[in-house]
Design an enzyme around this catalytic site. Structure first.
Site, PDB file in Angstrom:
ATOM      1  N   ASP A 143       9.331  12.408   5.271  1.00  0.00           N
ATOM      2  CA  ASP A 143       8.399  13.075   4.374  1.00  0.00           C
ATOM      3  C   ASP A 143       6.986  12.550   4.630  1.00  0.00           C
ATOM      4  O   ASP A 143       6.793  11.327   4.772  1.00  0.00           O
ATOM      5  CB  ASP A 143       8.812  12.808   2.915  1.00  0.00           C
ATOM      6  CG  ASP A 143       8.067  13.676   1.936  1.00  0.00           C
ATOM      7  OD1 ASP A 143       8.573  14.760   1.621  1.00  0.00           O
ATOM      8  OD2 ASP A 143       6.971  13.278   1.484  1.00  0.00           O
ATOM      9  N   ILE A 144       6.007  13.474   4.715  1.00  0.00           N
ATOM     10  CA  ILE A 144       4.619  13.049   4.897  1.00  0.00           C
ATOM     11  C   ILE A 144       4.103  12.465   3.592  1.00  0.00           C
ATOM     12  O   ILE A 144       4.207  13.101   2.533  1.00  0.00           O
ATOM     13  CB  ILE A 144       3.735  14.232   5.332  1.00  0.00           C
ATOM     14  CG1 ILE A 144       4.243  14.819   6.650  1.00  0.00           C
ATOM     15  CG2 ILE A 144       2.286  13.798   5.479  1.00  0.00           C
ATOM     16  CD1 ILE A 144       3.470  16.046   7.112  1.00  0.00           C
TER      17      ILE A 144
ATOM     18  N   GLU B 219       6.565  19.503   3.083  1.00  0.00           N
ATOM     19  CA  GLU B 219       6.166  18.435   3.996  1.00  0.00           C
ATOM     20  C   GLU B 219       7.347  17.550   4.372  1.00  0.00           C
ATOM     21  O   GLU B 219       7.187  16.420   4.819  1.00  0.00           O
ATOM     22  CB  GLU B 219       5.061  17.582   3.369  1.00  0.00           C
ATOM     23  CG  GLU B 219       5.479  16.724   2.178  1.00  0.00           C
ATOM     24  CD  GLU B 219       5.397  17.447   0.838  1.00  0.00           C
ATOM     25  OE1 GLU B 219       5.352  16.763  -0.189  1.00  0.00           O
ATOM     26  OE2 GLU B 219       5.378  18.697   0.811  1.00  0.00           O
TER      27      GLU B 219
END
Length: 318
Positions: A193-194, A236
């Site tokens: 996950d960003i 994301e």
């Protein structure tokens, strides 16, 4: 002779246009000027009719037809990464006609008399005309089938690929995961996950967010192997299925991806955008009871990485 030149001219141009059409269909560069060259080559033996025999002209023209058929077959046989079974029907159809032209070359240059007519009305002509008639019907049917297969393939890709990153989407990820064996001990899953992605969109704009997603996708496809399934499963959030991979190997891959994203700053306007990712790793032997369970526990390890400060990789411990 002029009528024969016109008829052969239409034939040679017709095959050349099919060659060009196949090159366009398979996304290859086209050479329209080749059509003109082929037509000029056809006129050469006729222009020298006072110096060469009819059998030479007859064999030469049929050899030109045969060479064109070989060029068509080359386009059909060359691999391009697509699974299009109908191309082999076209290969058979064109091969049969090609053999017919090759036999006519032998008839002109080997078996035929020097003073033979330029269009001998014999049994071979009847067979060739019949073969060409069957070929026209067969090639038309297989060409339609080929276009249909391309359309189905493109639709399938559209349903399984994320349009922004060109990675697999959530549906493709779920299908890939469902296709794995539940008892495969070496199956490992990574969720990534960003970090603070909403902040990227808020501060730099959604265009910068799209660039960030694309750059992360490119990094993941570079870090992971061809046999690994890399997917964008959320806004994301990314996922990677790693078959035949130990927990330590998967951790090393995730750490390499994390470091690569951290080092990959990019310019957007007058700003420098820096990203980090968090990752959670889980393996089927780590207290996992099913394939759906591995996703849940990889998600637990991802949130663990988030809660510990982000920009890190955490492994689910049974």
């Amino acid at each position: 002779m002029m009528q024969l030149i016109i008829v052969n001219g239409f034939m040679v141009m017709g095959i050349a246009l099919r060659w060009q059409a196949l090159r366009s269909f398979f996304y290859r560069k086209n050479y329209i000027e080749v059509n003109i060259v082929i037509l000029l080559v056809l006129l050469v033996p006729y222009s020298l009719s006072s110096y060469v025999s009819n059998s030479f002209i007859f064999g030469f023209v049929n050899l030109l037809f045969f060479i064109e058929i070989v060029l068509v077959l080359r386009e059909l046989i060359r691999p391009n990464g697509e699974v299009l079974p109908s191309r082999w029907g076209l290969v058979i159809a064109y091969s049969i006609v090609g053999v017919g032209f090759l036999v006519r070359v032998g008839q002109g240059w080997i078996a035929g008399p020097q003073n033979m007519t330029l269009l001998p009305n014999d049994g071979l002509l009847t067979v060739l005309l019949l073969t060409i008639s069957v070929h026209i019907v067969a090639s038309g049917a297989f060409a339609i089938s080929l276009a249909y297969e391309r359309g189905i393939s493109e639709l399938k890709q559209m349903t399984l690929l994320d349009p922004l990153t060109e990675l697999y989407n959530r549906r493709a990820f779920e299908l890939a995961l469902a296709g794995q064996k539940p008892d495969l001990e070496s199956l490992t899953l990574i969720l990534l996950d960003i970090d603070h992605f909403k902040r990227v969109n808020d501060v730099y704009g959604h265009e910068a967010g799209d660039v960030a997603l694309k750059r992360c996708a490119n990094i993941l496809t570079t870090v992971f192997r061809k046999k690994d399934v890399v997917a964008r499963i959320g806004g994301e959030e990314f996922a990677v299925i790693l078959p035949d991979t130990t927990l330590n190997e998967a951790y090393d891959f995730a750490e390499r991806a994390r470091k690569a994203v951290e080092d990959d700053a990019f310019e957007h306007g007058s700003n420098i955008v820096r990203l980090t990712i968090s990752a959670g790793v889980c393996q089927t032997v780590a207290g996992v009871t099913s394939l759906s369970d591995i996703t849940k526990k990889a998600d637990v390890s991802l949130y663990m990485a988030k809660n510990k400060g982000r920009n890190r990789v955490e492994i689910f411990a049974a």
